[in-house]
Design an enzyme around this catalytic site. Structure first.
Site, PDB file in Angstrom:
ATOM      1  N   PHE A 195       0.852  -1.195   0.000  1.00  0.00           N
ATOM      2  CA  PHE A 195       0.000   0.000   0.000  1.00  0.00           C
ATOM      3  C   PHE A 195       0.885   1.242   0.000  1.00  0.00           C
ATOM      4  O   PHE A 195       1.633   1.475   0.955  1.00  0.00           O
ATOM      5  CB  PHE A 195      -0.885  -0.022   1.255  1.00  0.00           C
ATOM      6  N   THR A 242       2.576   6.932   1.793  1.00  0.00           N
ATOM      7  CA  THR A 242       3.610   7.899   2.172  1.00  0.00           C
ATOM      8  C   THR A 242       4.438   8.327   0.958  1.00  0.00           C
ATOM      9  O   THR A 242       4.737   7.504   0.091  1.00  0.00           O
ATOM     10  CB  THR A 242       4.549   7.273   3.222  1.00  0.00           C
ATOM     11  N   GLU A 255       2.607   3.636  10.468  1.00  0.00           N
ATOM     12  CA  GLU A 255       1.133   3.657  10.556  1.00  0.00           C
ATOM     13  C   GLU A 255       0.640   4.778  11.485  1.00  0.00           C
ATOM     14  O   GLU A 255      -0.285   4.600  12.278  1.00  0.00           O
ATOM     15  CB  GLU A 255       0.585   2.298  10.996  1.00  0.00           C
TER      16      GLU A 255
HETATM   17  C1  FAD Z   1      10.073   0.652   7.813  1.00  0.00           C
HETATM   18  C2  FAD Z   1       8.918   1.504   7.358  1.00  0.00           C
HETATM   19  C3  FAD Z   1       7.842   0.905   6.705  1.00  0.00           C
HETATM   20  C4  FAD Z   1       6.790   1.703   6.228  1.00  0.00           C
HETATM   21  N1  FAD Z   1       5.786   1.128   5.489  1.00  0.00           N
HETATM   22  C5  FAD Z   1       4.876   1.940   4.861  1.00  0.00           C
HETATM   23  C6  FAD Z   1       3.935   1.405   3.924  1.00  0.00           C
HETATM   24  O1  FAD Z   1       3.881   0.191   3.681  1.00  0.00           O
HETATM   25  N2  FAD Z   1       3.084   2.257   3.283  1.00  0.00           N
HETATM   26  C7  FAD Z   1       3.118   3.608   3.519  1.00  0.00           C
HETATM   27  O2  FAD Z   1       2.338   4.330   2.897  1.00  0.00           O
HETATM   28  N3  FAD Z   1       3.984   4.159   4.412  1.00  0.00           N
HETATM   29  C8  FAD Z   1       4.863   3.351   5.078  1.00  0.00           C
HETATM   30  N4  FAD Z   1       5.782   3.894   5.961  1.00  0.00           N
HETATM   31  C9  FAD Z   1       5.773   5.325   6.185  1.00  0.00           C
HETATM   32  C10 FAD Z   1       5.307   5.734   7.580  1.00  0.00           C
HETATM   33  O3  FAD Z   1       3.931   5.504   7.712  1.00  0.00           O
HETATM   34  C11 FAD Z   1       5.704   7.208   7.754  1.00  0.00           C
HETATM   35  O4  FAD Z   1       7.120   7.239   7.925  1.00  0.00           O
HETATM   36  C12 FAD Z   1       5.020   7.862   8.938  1.00  0.00           C
HETATM   37  O5  FAD Z   1       3.640   7.990   8.706  1.00  0.00           O
HETATM   38  C13 FAD Z   1       5.595   9.261   9.227  1.00  0.00           C
HETATM   39  O6  FAD Z   1       5.686  10.019   8.075  1.00  0.00           O
HETATM   40  P1  FAD Z   1       7.087  10.773   7.733  1.00  0.00           P
HETATM   41  O7  FAD Z   1       8.156   9.750   7.860  1.00  0.00           O
HETATM   42  O8  FAD Z   1       6.939  11.437   6.431  1.00  0.00           O
HETATM   43  O9  FAD Z   1       7.267  11.811   8.877  1.00  0.00           O
HETATM   44  P2  FAD Z   1       6.692  13.331   8.858  1.00  0.00           P
HETATM   45  O10 FAD Z   1       5.251  13.307   8.524  1.00  0.00           O
HETATM   46  O11 FAD Z   1       7.591  14.151   8.015  1.00  0.00           O
HETATM   47  O12 FAD Z   1       6.872  13.747  10.376  1.00  0.00           O
HETATM   48  C14 FAD Z   1       8.141  14.091  10.931  1.00  0.00           C
HETATM   49  C15 FAD Z   1       7.956  14.326  12.422  1.00  0.00           C
HETATM   50  O13 FAD Z   1       7.091  15.455  12.636  1.00  0.00           O
HETATM   51  C16 FAD Z   1       6.011  15.059  13.467  1.00  0.00           C
HETATM   52  N5  FAD Z   1       4.815  15.836  13.094  1.00  0.00           N
HETATM   53  C17 FAD Z   1       4.297  15.994  11.847  1.00  0.00           C
HETATM   54  N6  FAD Z   1       3.202  16.765  11.907  1.00  0.00           N
HETATM   55  C18 FAD Z   1       3.020  17.098  13.214  1.00  0.00           C
HETATM   56  C19 FAD Z   1       2.042  17.872  13.915  1.00  0.00           C
HETATM   57  N7  FAD Z   1       1.023  18.467  13.298  1.00  0.00           N
HETATM   58  N8  FAD Z   1       2.171  18.002  15.263  1.00  0.00           N
HETATM   59  C20 FAD Z   1       3.205  17.399  15.913  1.00  0.00           C
HETATM   60  N9  FAD Z   1       4.146  16.652  15.309  1.00  0.00           N
HETATM   61  C21 FAD Z   1       4.048  16.502  13.967  1.00  0.00           C
HETATM   62  C22 FAD Z   1       5.837  13.582  13.241  1.00  0.00           C
HETATM   63  O14 FAD Z   1       5.133  12.957  14.302  1.00  0.00           O
HETATM   64  C23 FAD Z   1       7.298  13.154  13.149  1.00  0.00           C
HETATM   65  O15 FAD Z   1       7.830  13.010  14.437  1.00  0.00           O
HETATM   66  C24 FAD Z   1       6.800   3.100   6.490  1.00  0.00           C
HETATM   67  C25 FAD Z   1       7.873   3.688   7.187  1.00  0.00           C
HETATM   68  C26 FAD Z   1       8.928   2.900   7.589  1.00  0.00           C
HETATM   69  C27 FAD Z   1      10.083   3.588   8.269  1.00  0.00           C
END
Ligand code: FAD
Length: 386
Positions: free
Chosen positions: A124, A127, A367
């Site tokens: 899925f 991101t 997630e």
């Molecule tokens: C090993 C792994 C597997 C994954 N598998 C999938 C998958 O299968 N499919 C998929 O779609 N995604 C997947 N992901 C992505 C994962 O869901 C995202 O990494 C996660 O949702 C966070 O998004 P980001 O990394 O872009 O962080 P960002 O959204 O850039 O956030 C960065 C930081 O800012 C904080 N933050 C952001 N907005 C706010 C706010 N309004 N208030 C306070 N804090 C905030 C966040 O909590 C975080 O600490 C995976 C990630 C990893 C590492």
């Protein structure tokens, strides 16, 4: 009446998953982890057990169980290893469930039997490199040209997206603009190997090292118009539902990791001695283990509560967020304490608790981060959105 005991079917499944984890996963997973190798034979074994089809009806080759059954299996697998558990978790909650919940008859018949048997994996892609928490800010686009969607953009960190048995990736994309000016987001099934889809080499990760994660690029990637999943413009609602459900599954996985730390420590403190007595005789160590048990138990109750509300058809958004937060906290705290109890051996890659320590961190990120869970709980309590 409140009764959080598992029924006979769930209990039998729990024992079968426990036995599989101990016999088939524990002896070999350390090597897969070290070599960052996807464990194909273990995945095939889980497929034969029917784990990928647990919540899918028998009509589509599934086991006809419920979502709690999936959670119970995940907990037992993660008690031994999280790479294997997340391969199943993402395979079902992000691969199978969107097709099962939102697919039309043809899409269900085309994909579900092979997914349920573990012959193929679905992924899925939500991101993007530019952001995951603000998932509504999707930049990937899909334009309907004649009888085809033409997809352009990229996705980051997509689990199960580049294995030899990956069958498709379900992708969220902007397909237009709504009357209120916001993006119209839809979900489209992209079969593996479609020209224009490039799967980057797998990431080098801190944990979940035997699981499969890739960045994906879409460059004029064309798929038939009928690959739209559900209604056009319903992508946002679909992924919110998918993620809410998936949070309960991830919470079960975190509880398994937290329980694995308790299991390992109970064994180790009996065999390790310091200052002329077993380390388990020290109250400081006993209190650490008691706290680990406390966190595991309360996180388990939290996910049982969320799962039972889901199964009764009641709202469970808040409970799913609470379960995910409680479980990822428990996994992080328990893996840190377990590594401490193991001393230097805990810092060695060969020790299971070292692996638990590395695998726990992602539970506060994937997630929906812990901050996002707190935002969801605050909103459910009626506090204003930012
Ligand atoms: C090993 C792994 C597997 C994954 N598998 C999938 C998958 O299968 N499919 C998929 O779609 N995604 C997947 N992901 C992505 C994962 O869901 C995202 O990494 C996660 O949702 C966070 O998004 P980001 O990394 O872009 O962080 P960002 O959204 O850039 O956030 C960065 C930081 O800012 C904080 N933050 C952001 N907005 C706010 C706010 N309004 N208030 C306070 N804090 C905030 C966040 O909590 C975080 O600490 C995976 C990630 C990893 C590492």
């Amino acid at each position: 009446m409140v009764d959080y005991r598992l029924n006979d079917e769930h209990e039998q499944l729990r024992l079968a998953a426990r036995s599989f984890a101990q016999k088939e996963v524990a002896p070999v997973i350390g090597e897969h982890y070290e070599r960052e190798e996807f464990p194909y034979s273990i995945v095939a074994g889980m497929g034969r057990m029917g784990l990928f089809g647990l919540p899918v009806s028998e009509e589509y080759g599934g086991m006809g169980g419920d979502y709690l059954a999936l959670c119970v299996a995940l907990e037992e697998l993660a008690r031994v290893d999280s790479s294997v558990a997340v391969t199943l978790e993402a395979g079902v909650s992000l691969g199978v469930m969107p097709i099962y919940r939102f697919g039309d008859q043809r899409q269900r018949e085309q994909w579900l039997p092979r997914l349920a048997s573990g012959e193929i994996l679905g992924a899925f892609g939500l991101t993007e490199p530019g952001g995951g928490s603000d998932a509504g800010a999707t930049r990937t686009t899909a334009e309907l040209r004649g009888s085809e969607w033409v997809i352009n953009g990229s996705k980051a960190f997509i689990t199960n997206s580049g294995t030899d048995i990956t069958g498709f990736i379900t992708v969220t994309a902007v397909t237009g603009t709504k009357p209120d000016g916001r993006n119209e987001i839809s979900t489209i099934i992209v079969p593996a190997g479609t020209p224009g889809l490039t799967v980057a080499p797998k990431y080098s990760k801190v944990g979940w090292n035997a699981s499969d994660t890739h960045e994906l690029a879409f460059d004029d990637c064309r798929v038939p118009a009928e690959n739209l999943l559900g209604e056009r413009g319903r992508g946002y609602a679909q992924f919110l539902a998918t993620l809410t459900e998936g949070r309960v599954a991830i919470a079960a996985l975190g509880v398994g990791l937290a329980q694995g730390c308790v299991d390992e420590c109970l064994r180790y403190v009996e065999e390790r001695s310091a200052f002329g007595r077993r380390i388990g005789e020290n109250q400081a160590i006993q209190f650490k283990i008691a706290d680990m048990e406390l966190r595991t138990h309360t996180a388990r109750l939290a996910y049982y509560d969320a799962a039972s509300r889901m199964l009764r058809g009641e709202p469970y958004q808040k409970q799913a967020a609470i379960a995910k937060l409680a479980s990822s906290n428990a996994a992080m705290d328990n893996s840190r304490d377990a590594t401490q109890i193991f001393g230097g051996y805990g810092f060695m890659n060969e020790s299971p608790v070292g692996r638990f320590y590395r695998d726990a961190k992602i539970l506060e990120i994937g997630e929906g981060t812990s901050e996002v869970q707190r935002m969801l709980i605050a909103r459910e309590l009626g506090l204003p959105a930012e």
